[in-house]
Design an enzyme around this catalytic site. Structure first.
Site, PDB file in Angstrom:
ATOM      1  N   ARG A   3     -11.932 -18.988  -1.317  1.00 15.25           N
ATOM      2  CA  ARG A   3     -12.654 -17.901  -2.006  1.00 15.25           C
ATOM      3  C   ARG A   3     -12.772 -18.219  -3.493  1.00 15.25           C
ATOM      4  O   ARG A   3     -11.785 -18.163  -4.227  1.00 15.25           O
ATOM      5  CB  ARG A   3     -11.914 -16.579  -1.813  1.00 15.25           C
ATOM      6  CG  ARG A   3     -12.561 -15.426  -2.519  1.00 15.25           C
ATOM      7  CD  ARG A   3     -13.864 -14.988  -1.901  1.00 15.25           C
ATOM      8  NE  ARG A   3     -13.644 -14.339  -0.614  1.00 15.25           N
ATOM      9  CZ  ARG A   3     -14.651 -13.982   0.201  1.00 15.25           C
ATOM     10  NH1 ARG A   3     -15.912 -14.229  -0.119  1.00 15.25           N
ATOM     11  NH2 ARG A   3     -14.382 -13.398   1.349  1.00 15.25           N
ATOM     12  N   ARG A  11     -18.051 -25.212   5.267  1.00 10.27           N
ATOM     13  CA  ARG A  11     -16.997 -24.818   4.317  1.00 10.27           C
ATOM     14  C   ARG A  11     -15.622 -24.733   4.971  1.00 10.27           C
ATOM     15  O   ARG A  11     -14.631 -24.458   4.304  1.00 10.27           O
ATOM     16  CB  ARG A  11     -17.344 -23.490   3.632  1.00 10.27           C
ATOM     17  CG  ARG A  11     -17.402 -22.281   4.539  1.00 10.27           C
ATOM     18  CD  ARG A  11     -17.630 -21.005   3.738  1.00 10.27           C
ATOM     19  NE  ARG A  11     -17.712 -19.814   4.586  1.00 10.27           N
ATOM     20  CZ  ARG A  11     -17.645 -18.575   4.141  1.00 10.27           C
ATOM     21  NH1 ARG A  11     -17.495 -18.339   2.856  1.00 10.27           N
ATOM     22  NH2 ARG A  11     -17.733 -17.552   4.972  1.00 10.27           N
ATOM     23  N   HIS A  33     -22.970 -21.691  -2.998  1.00 10.22           N
ATOM     24  CA  HIS A  33     -22.600 -20.271  -3.152  1.00 10.22           C
ATOM     25  C   HIS A  33     -21.672 -20.119  -4.358  1.00 10.22           C
ATOM     26  O   HIS A  33     -20.490 -19.787  -4.227  1.00 10.22           O
ATOM     27  CB  HIS A  33     -21.888 -19.866  -1.856  1.00 10.22           C
ATOM     28  CG  HIS A  33     -21.580 -18.414  -1.682  1.00 10.22           C
ATOM     29  ND1 HIS A  33     -20.941 -17.646  -2.620  1.00 10.22           N
ATOM     30  CD2 HIS A  33     -21.802 -17.600  -0.628  1.00 10.22           C
ATOM     31  CE1 HIS A  33     -20.783 -16.419  -2.151  1.00 10.22           C
ATOM     32  NE2 HIS A  33     -21.304 -16.372  -0.944  1.00 10.22           N
ATOM     33  N   ASP A  58     -26.143  -7.217  -3.636  1.00 10.47           N
ATOM     34  CA  ASP A  58     -26.260  -8.305  -2.649  1.00 10.47           C
ATOM     35  C   ASP A  58     -27.752  -8.508  -2.376  1.00 10.47           C
ATOM     36  O   ASP A  58     -28.344  -7.796  -1.570  1.00 10.47           O
ATOM     37  CB  ASP A  58     -25.491  -7.926  -1.372  1.00 10.47           C
ATOM     38  CG  ASP A  58     -25.255  -9.119  -0.459  1.00 10.47           C
ATOM     39  OD1 ASP A  58     -25.789 -10.209  -0.761  1.00 10.47           O
ATOM     40  OD2 ASP A  58     -24.536  -8.960   0.547  1.00 10.47           O
ATOM     41  N   GLU A  64     -26.388 -17.970  -6.474  1.00 12.78           N
ATOM     42  CA  GLU A  64     -26.336 -19.012  -5.453  1.00 12.78           C
ATOM     43  C   GLU A  64     -27.717 -19.646  -5.243  1.00 12.78           C
ATOM     44  O   GLU A  64     -28.712 -18.929  -5.182  1.00 12.78           O
ATOM     45  CB  GLU A  64     -25.872 -18.388  -4.124  1.00 12.78           C
ATOM     46  CG  GLU A  64     -24.657 -17.487  -4.289  1.00 12.78           C
ATOM     47  CD  GLU A  64     -24.404 -16.601  -3.067  1.00 12.78           C
ATOM     48  OE1 GLU A  64     -24.789 -17.003  -1.951  1.00 12.78           O
ATOM     49  OE2 GLU A  64     -23.839 -15.516  -3.234  1.00 12.78           O
TER      50      GLU A  64
HETATM   51  C1  BG6 Z   1     -23.083 -13.677  -0.124  1.00 13.12           C
HETATM   52  C2  BG6 Z   1     -23.771 -12.779   0.872  1.00 13.12           C
HETATM   53  O1  BG6 Z   1     -23.815 -14.838  -0.294  1.00 13.12           O
HETATM   54  O2  BG6 Z   1     -21.793 -14.016   0.379  1.00 13.12           O
HETATM   55  C3  BG6 Z   1     -22.922 -11.546   1.095  1.00 13.12           C
HETATM   56  O3  BG6 Z   1     -25.073 -12.450   0.415  1.00 13.12           O
HETATM   57  C4  BG6 Z   1     -21.522 -11.932   1.538  1.00 13.12           C
HETATM   58  O4  BG6 Z   1     -23.549 -10.705   2.058  1.00 13.12           O
HETATM   59  C5  BG6 Z   1     -20.945 -12.902   0.519  1.00 13.12           C
HETATM   60  O5  BG6 Z   1     -20.724 -10.784   1.645  1.00 13.12           O
HETATM   61  C6  BG6 Z   1     -19.535 -13.394   0.844  1.00 13.12           C
HETATM   62  O6  BG6 Z   1     -19.497 -13.937   2.126  1.00 13.12           O
HETATM   63  P1  BG6 Z   1     -18.115 -14.446   2.718  1.00 13.12           P
HETATM   64  O7  BG6 Z   1     -18.400 -14.832   4.155  1.00 13.12           O
HETATM   65  O8  BG6 Z   1     -17.680 -15.636   1.897  1.00 13.12           O
HETATM   66  O9  BG6 Z   1     -17.151 -13.293   2.606  1.00 13.12           O
END
Ligand code: BG6
Length: 297
Positions: A71, A97, A167, A211, A268
């Site tokens: 994360r 990932r 991302h 979002d 992103e």
């Molecule tokens: C973003 C999405 O790119 O990633 C969101 O648009 C999502 O909808 C976010 O909640 C995080 O995703 P994840 O799977 O890493 O929790």
């Protein structure tokens, strides 16, 4: 340290290491900046120009384990973005990932930047989830600008469609005062309003969960966070996704601190939904993003 990773060591520039969760990583140093990339997900967890604070945000609650996403930093979403289009049992944002990548090459460029190339080819059960013949190559170049280039390669004998995303999580002093510039008048799909199509009115600010999937081919954006300005350029990507989970969603995510939404936003470089890419046999598609600190505190 495994010997195969040691083969990529370049004194002063590339330092193999064992990082969080016992996962292998490479510390990179080139032309006025340093970065760290984990083989797990080819995940960049830090980028820091000399004398400045880290540009990328990392959660203090991130997991570092086989099969789980990290994360923060720069996750790679591939070959689908968000939930799988047909099978909800498959992991969100694809498998790239979640898996260990293979280092392919390390070098120092004439101007002092440091470059690493990593590869990923689906194996075993992953071959059922990924269109036949697709594989990835990822090139990271570390200098005062961090440049990343994700190549999707079709080694198969049929055209295939895929989605991808770089991302990127940016570190902010305070999301509530930050702005994202460069998407004014762009149309976007609002994921929090049933994918309604809207048009961006002025700079983006954060005053609640955000979002959005912007239509934004090959453009530049800028984050203003007090005196700190970050320049972002994307190529080979037709969408820019802007995300901040705000309060309730932060609480709902196990690997995200309840208050951490205040210190981050994601901008992103993405190809998704109607902008997913179709790749002919023998072809490759490159999605690129570069980040640079334009002004520091
Ligand atoms: C973003 C999405 O790119 O990633 C969101 O648009 C999502 O909808 C976010 O909640 C995080 O995703 P994840 O799977 O890493 O929790």
């Amino acid at each position: 340290m495994n010997d195969s990773l040691d083969a990529f060591s370049i004194p002063g520039h590339v330092q193999p290491d064992i990082g969080a969760g016992g996962l292998a990583c490479l510390h990179l140093r080139g032309q006025g900046a340093k970065a760290t990339v984990y083989l797990h997900g080819a995940h960049i967890t830090s980028f820091q120009p000399e004398g400045a604070e880290p540009v990328l945000w990392m959660s203090e609650h991130s997991q570092f384990a086989d099969g789980l996403p990290i994360r923060g930093g720069i996750p790679i979403c591939w070959p689908w973005f968000g939930p799988h289009p047909c099978d909800p049992a498959l992991p969100a944002h694809g498998i790239a990932r979640l898996r260990a990548w293979t280092p392919l090459e390390a070098s120092v460029l004439q101007d002092g930047r440091c470059r690493i190339r990593l590869g990923f080819k689906p194996e075993g059960d992953d071959c059922k989830a990924v269109p036949h013949g697709l594989r990835l190559e990822y090139t990271l170049t570390v200098g005062q600008t961090l440049s990343v280039a994700l190549d999707t390669v079709n080694d198969g004998n049929a055209p295939v469609a895929f989605e991808d995303a770089l991302h990127t999580y940016f570190a902010l002093d305070d999301a509530r005062g930050a702005q994202v510039l460069g998407l004014e008048n762009a149309s976007y799909l609002d994921k929090l309003d049933g994918m309604a199509v809207k048009v961006q009115d002025g700079p983006i600010g954060f005053a609640g969960e955000t979002d959005r999937v912007y239509l934004h081919p090959d453009g530049e954006t800028r984050i203003l966070d007090g005196d700190r300005h970050i320049g972002i350029a994307q190529r080979g990507a037709n969408n820019t996704v802007v995300w901040n989970p705000w309060t309730a969603k932060s609480k709902a995510m196990p690997d995200f601190g309840d208050q951490e939404w205040q210190r981050m936003c994601c901008v992103e470089a993405v190809n998704c939904l109607r902008e997913r890419r179709l790749l002919l046999p023998g072809n490759r598609h490159r999605t690129e993003m570069s980040l640079r600190l334009l002004a520091a505190k």
